[in-house]
Design a protein around this motif. Structure first.
Motif, mmCIF file in Angstrom:
data_model
loop_
_atom_site.group_PDB
_atom_site.id
_atom_site.type_symbol
_atom_site.label_atom_id
_atom_site.label_comp_id
_atom_site.label_asym_id
_atom_site.label_seq_id
_atom_site.Cartn_x
_atom_site.Cartn_y
_atom_site.Cartn_z
ATOM 1 N N THR A 99 0.859 -1.186 0.000
ATOM 2 C CA THR A 99 0.000 0.000 0.000
ATOM 3 C C THR A 99 0.888 1.228 0.000
ATOM 4 O OG1 THR A 99 -0.140 -0.003 2.421
ATOM 5 C CG2 THR A 99 -1.895 -1.136 1.216
ATOM 6 N N ASN A 126 -4.264 6.975 -3.456
ATOM 7 C CA ASN A 126 -3.853 5.778 -2.716
ATOM 8 C C ASN A 126 -3.847 4.579 -3.674
ATOM 9 O OD1 ASN A 126 -3.774 7.090 -0.121
ATOM 10 N ND2 ASN A 126 -6.008 7.041 -0.148
ATOM 11 N N THR A 152 -3.162 0.101 -3.903
ATOM 12 C CA THR A 152 -2.878 -1.223 -3.341
ATOM 13 C C THR A 152 -2.428 -2.121 -4.486
ATOM 14 O OG1 THR A 152 -4.553 -0.976 -1.612
ATOM 15 C CG2 THR A 152 -3.810 -3.219 -2.105
#
Length: 571
Positions: free
Chosen positions: A457, A524, A526
């Motif tokens: 992450t 963000n 992942t």
């Protein structure tokens, strides 16, 4: 003398009468008021059974439903029943007593699914029947045997999924090689198996009706040669989940005129979720394609000198991507009743007609293709509703006979195929969607090790707008390093993509639709990797396209790091 003979005759008659009296006494109980004798307890007197020709000592003759017979009779399954691999026959056997040949025993099997009840007929006191487990679900099943006269037995059996197997084919044979002929391997394989074909030249006219992967070692050195003029080189029919990859298809034009006999290099019919990738196909009527298809992919192929490069008929939700399609009569043909398909990232050049959409074909999307020097670039039959771009900012296609500015252009310089078929956002340059201004590239690190797969992450902040269709993962040399899952998000939006396995260009993971990461904004992310991707060992990595950080990387062994960033390229 006459008196002696009369005396003897009278004695014989008295003996017969005495024997009958004794017999009747035994059978009837022996005296007045006593019930007739019933030796086997079946409710029929011995004398009545003897007169009727049935056995007075067998409680099941003549009535198998009487209490005495049921008390003595039984039905028994042979167990334990061995576990059965789904797809293999399930044989059920057993025995039964006091039942004549031909007497039926009913066998039922229930569990995650219920099988149709079968009737097994007794032969010499035994029975057997076989169930077809094709399409069954894994789990525990209850087997019940019942003669419908109160005699039952039951046992359990487990049905398990078949473990996938890899079969090896080499035309030279040798240790570890299962077959020298590809069709023999196909015939022996089961659903889910892989057939790995070493470099060599093999007979074609192959027929695939199982869910298998047929993988050639090297498409430039693994040849499949058509040997008869009554079939395509490889036919995939009536099946789903088939992959054909890594071959050169040889048509052998001495056998037939491909214009008259409509044969293909790799033909799919009535197929779903199938993949044709990384093949070299030339000199057929049709390079690859087929009819009655859904969710199929034709990717990464080199297709030339065919009447039709890629053709589909009555096809939906399928993809033609990353192919080189050139010097064909028609490059890509989306024919009758084909809807909701995608044609993207192909190089389509030097064909008679670059690409077309046919009768009753709607909602197909054609974008990010290079149309270069085709005699006719594109055609849309019957003015159906299809899309020749992917909207802004993703854009449309590059057209060698059109001048515009921008990658993509801003909508003021459209490419017009016909009044209903317009690329609103064509590109100025070939592969304009891959130019530096539209990508985010970490590049490969100087030292990619140590490396292992895991979950990461972090945050990403581009310096310029990045139009993203897919993400490339740099793999460590000699490994299968890749990304299995990726997610980008901010406070109000997210998008994900999942890996499609080692098929075609497996380094890339492709999103269902293009999106933009805007300059100066932080997102963000992942990323879940597999095998051994190249790793930047930095908490923050600054590159010409922007900045990417590692918040946490958890490797396959559960160890945690804050300075592992996989090497990727968004494009």
């Amino acid at each position: 003398m006459r008196r002696i003979k009369a005396t003897i005759l009278i004695a014989i008659l008295l003996g017969i009468m005495l024997g009958f009296a004794l017999l009747h006494g035994i059978a009837s109980g022996g005296g007045e008021g006593v019930p007739p004798r019933n030796s086997d307890g079946d409710g029929y007197s011995d004398i009545d059974e003897m007169l009727a020709g049935t056995d007075p000592d067998d409680p099941c003759d003549p009535d198998p439903e009487c209490d005495a017979c049921l008390f003595l009779s039984y039905v028994s399954l042979d167990y334990p029943i061995e576990n059965v691999t789904i797809g293999d026959p399930m044989s059920i056997t057993g025995t039964a007593t006091h039942r004549a040949d031909g007497f039926p025993v009913y066998i039922s099997v229930s569990g995650p699914i219920e099988f149709p009840t079968q009737t097994a007929l007794l032969i010499n006191g035994t029975f057997n029947t076989t169930f077809d487990t094709t399409g069954a679900e894994e789990g525990e099943y209850l087997v019940m045997a019942d003669d419908l006269y109160g005699c039952t037995d039951q046992a359990t059996v487990f049905l398990t999924e078949r473990e996938a197997k890899t079969w090896y084919v080499d035309d030279d044979g040798g240790p570890g090689i299962d077959f020298t002929n590809i069709q023999d391997a196909i015939d022996a394989a089961n659903d889910g198996d892989t057939i790995y074909v070493h470099n060599g030249t093999y007979n074609g006219n192959l027929y695939i009706w199982k869910s298998i992967t047929l993988q050639g070692e090297n498409p430039k050195e693994t040849f499949v040669k058509l040997i008869q003029n009554n079939s395509s080189d490889i036919v995939v029919a009536g099946v789903e989940d088939v992959t054909v990859s890594g071959f050169t298809m040889i048509s052998n034009t001495f056998l037939f005129n491909p214009e008259e006999i409509h044969l293909s290099g790799i033909e799919l019919n009535h197929a779903n979720n199938c993949n044709v990738s990384n093949n070299i196909i030339s000199d057929f009527w049709g390079g690859t394609g087929g009819s009655e298809l859904s969710f199929c992919n034709f990717t990464g192929n080199d297709i030339s000198n065919n009447s039709y490069g890629v053709y589909v008929w009555n096809c939906s939700y399928s993809k033609m991507a990353d192919n080189r399609v050139y010097s064909n009569g028609e490059g890509i043909a989306i024919c009758g009743w084909s809807c909701n398909n995608t044609v993207a990232n192909n190089s389509i050049f030097l064909n008679g007609l670059g690409a077309s959409t046919g009768n009753y074909c709607d909602f197909n999307r054609i974008y990010h293709n290079d149309f270069v020097e085709n005699d006719e670039q594109a055609y849309n039959w019957n003015l159906r509703t299809n899309f020749w771009d992917n909207g802004h900012p993703s854009g449309g296609n590059y057209w060698s006979d059109h001048n515009c500015t921008g990658n993509p252009s801003n909508g003021s310089q459209p490419y017009i195929i016909d009044e209903d078929s317009i690329d609103q956002y064509p590109f100025e340059d070939q592969n304009g969607w891959l130019l530096g201004e539209n990508i985010f590239d970490t590049k490969a690190p100087a030292n990619p090790y140590p490396s292992i797969f895991g979950a990461l992450t972090g945050k990403i902040k581009p310096n310029h707008d990045v139009i993203v269709n897919r993400m490339y993962t740099y793999a460590c040399s000699g490994t299968g390093g890749h990304t299995e899952y990726v997610r980008f998000e901010n406070e109000s939006w997210n998008i994900t993509a999942s890996w499609d396995g080692y098929k075609g260009d497996w380094h890339n993971i492709t999103f269902d639709e293009a999106f933009t990461l805007y300059a100066g904004l932080t997102y963000n992310y992942t990323i879940r990797t597999g095998s051994y991707p190249q790793i930047h060992h930095n908490r923050t990595l600054t590159v010409p396209d922007g900045e990417i950080t590692c918040s946490e990387f958890i490797d396959a062994n559960g160890r945690r790091y804050d300075d592992w960033i996989p090497a990727i390229r968004l494009e």
